[in-house]
Design an enzyme around this catalytic site. Structure first.
Site, short mmCIF file in Angstrom:
data_model
loop_
_atom_site.label_atom_id
_atom_site.label_comp_id
_atom_site.label_asym_id
_atom_site.label_seq_id
_atom_site.Cartn_x
_atom_site.Cartn_y
_atom_site.Cartn_z
N CYS A 2 -70.36 95.68 97.14
CA CYS A 2 -68.97 95.54 97.63
C CYS A 2 -68.38 94.25 97.09
CB CYS A 2 -68.87 95.71 99.15
SG CYS A 2 -70.00 94.72 100.15
N SER A 3 -68.11 93.25 97.94
CA SER A 3 -67.40 92.07 97.45
C SER A 3 -67.79 90.82 98.23
CB SER A 3 -65.90 92.31 97.56
OG SER A 3 -65.57 92.67 98.90
N CYS A 4 -69.03 90.77 98.74
CA CYS A 4 -69.47 89.65 99.58
C CYS A 4 -69.39 88.33 98.82
CB CYS A 4 -70.90 89.91 100.07
SG CYS A 4 -71.00 91.41 101.05
N CYS A 22 -71.95 90.59 94.15
CA CYS A 22 -72.18 91.59 95.19
C CYS A 22 -72.00 92.94 94.49
CB CYS A 22 -71.19 91.43 96.34
SG CYS A 22 -71.39 92.73 97.59
#
Lengths: 227, 209
Positions: free
Chosen positions: B114-116, B111
């Site tokens: 962000c941090s998906c 991702c």
């Protein structure tokens, strides 16, 4: 917005540092910061898109260097103040108190409905797909070019794909549009597609590593048919 | 849209662990008093992601796909539905997509914005997955990152496919079944399926290792 969080293709950030024995939470405070997301989501602080945008607005140097869950804490402070729930001056005062009294107890409160919500939301999630009346403009197999301009506010149109051309490999129907929902607007669903880009297209034929492609999910307003 | 206001320069300051802990406690105490949070909700969420939801669930799904061709077809066609049949699914995996490694294709997830990450099958992401180095480099120099940072060489003849989770679709990888496992059942096989193999930064473990 063009920000440091949009990291795809950025150079100079060093090696990937892994830790084989890393626990799920590295400190007690990480558990509390993690829980604040779902608890404050339930309280109506934010949706997932405005949550992300709040992180994007952090001080960029702090964003790159701070612990991950500090990003989440930043959001809680940001929306807590906006909603009138967290008074910044009181937060500073209490922070000083807990720094001097790290073992001071938390206020005592139970809330069976909140506990039930936690289990339910973990199990069922919060889907972002939405019914949509608009007819899809594109289909699998179409070659599309990503809009190149630089919008202010929240977008999921990462800089490394702007202006690049790829092929649609998936069409997923309507989904909440982050460029609206992440900027305080309504969900305003738009068609969502998966687009495949070659490494040569993204980084240039001289620079690209051999034989690789990147798939990125993009909403219809980001795209136009390739000429 | 107009530009977002810049934070005041004095806001830039990294905190010590003690300072962070105190600040989180301060916030927590205020949220509890406002009726938004409880310590029991924190404990419950920590319990879920420390002990109930983690890569052991994804490993069960992979092992079943390796041993049940009909299930594998369903998994590749609609991962959320196939996982739901095994009682697996939920937050941050509402719409999951499984991509299959073969002799000619290697997949990895990232991702960049962000941090998906697919929580229902892999649990919460490791810190390196959320940190700037991996997110910036894996799309630009995937072979180099896999080889140098993860010790995982992918020959140039194998196509690398990166999946950047920019929407709420959650991608994850069906790794190749290791050689020498022909006689193993799903239960034994699940023990070979690592978290990293489902991210795409490592192979499934070898039974002889």
């Amino acid at each position: 917005m063009n920000g440091v969080f949009d990291l795809g293709g950025t150079d100079g950030l060093g090696p990937v540092v892994t830790d084989e024995n890393e626990p799920v939470f590295r400190a007690e405070w990480e558990k509390a910061a993690f829980a604040m997301f779902s608890n404050c989501f339930r309280a109506g602080f934010f949706g997932i898109d405005s949550f992300r945008h709040s992180i994007e607005k952090m001080d960029p140097a702090e964003y790159l260097l701070s612990n991950y869950y500090e990003h989440w804490m930043h959001v809680i402070e940001d929306f807590g103040a906006q909603k009138g729930v967290i008074d910044p001056a009181e937060l500073e005062e209490r922070t000083r108190f807990f720094l001097e009294n790290p073992d001071a107890p938390m206020p005592d409160r139970t809330d069976p409905d909140l506990l039930a919500f936690v289990d339910a939301v973990v199990r069922s999630g919060a889907p972002a797909n939405r019914p949509i009346d608009k007819v899809a403009k594109f289909a699998v197999g179409d070659r599309v070019t990503v809009l190149a301009d630089s919008p202010y506010g929240h977008t999921r149109r990462a800089r490394y794909v702007r202006g690049r051309t790829g092929e649609i490999t998936g069409a997923h129907g309507g989904a909440i549009y982050p460029d609206s929902a992440g900027n305080g607007g309504p969900e305003a669903p738009e068609h969502l597609y998966t687009v495949r880009f070659t490494a040569e297209e993204l980084w240039g034929p001289e620079v690209a590593e051999p034989n690789n492609v990147t798939y990125v999910d993009l909403w219809e307003p980001y795209l136009s048919l390739a000429s | 849209m107009t530009p977002d206001p810049s934070p005041a320069p004095t806001d830039t300051r990294l905190r010590t662990q003690d300072e962070i802990a105190a600040r989180v406690k301060a916030l927590e105490s205020m949220l509890i008093e406002k009726g938004i949070m409880t310590t029991e909700a924190i404990d419950r969420l920590a319990e879920i992601y420390e002990n109930e939801v983690g890569p052991q669930l994804g490993a069960k799904v992979v092992a079943r796909a390796w041993t049940d061709p009909e299930f594998k077809q369903r998994l590749l066609a609609d991962a959320s539905a196939a996982c739901a049949d095994m009682g697996i699914g939920g937050l941050q995996g509402e719409e999951m997509v499984v991509v299959e490694n073969t002799d000619t294709v290697h997949n990895a997830i990232v991702c960049t914005l962000c941090s998906c990450y697919p929580w229902p099958v892999l649990g919460l992401p490791p810190n390196w997955y959320k940190a700037p180095a991996y997110r910036s480099r894996i799309v630009r120099e995937p072979r180099k990152v896999l080889a140098e940072d993860f010790g995982f060489e992918i020959p140039d003849s194998v196509e690398i496919r990166l999946w950047d989770s920019s929407s709420e679709l959650r991608y994850w990888v069906l790794p190749k079944r290791p050689e020498g496992t022909e006689d193993m059942g799903a239960f034994e096989l699940a023990a070979l399926v690592t978290r990293d193999s489902m991210i795409g930064v490592g192979p499934a473990a070898s039974p002889t290792a």
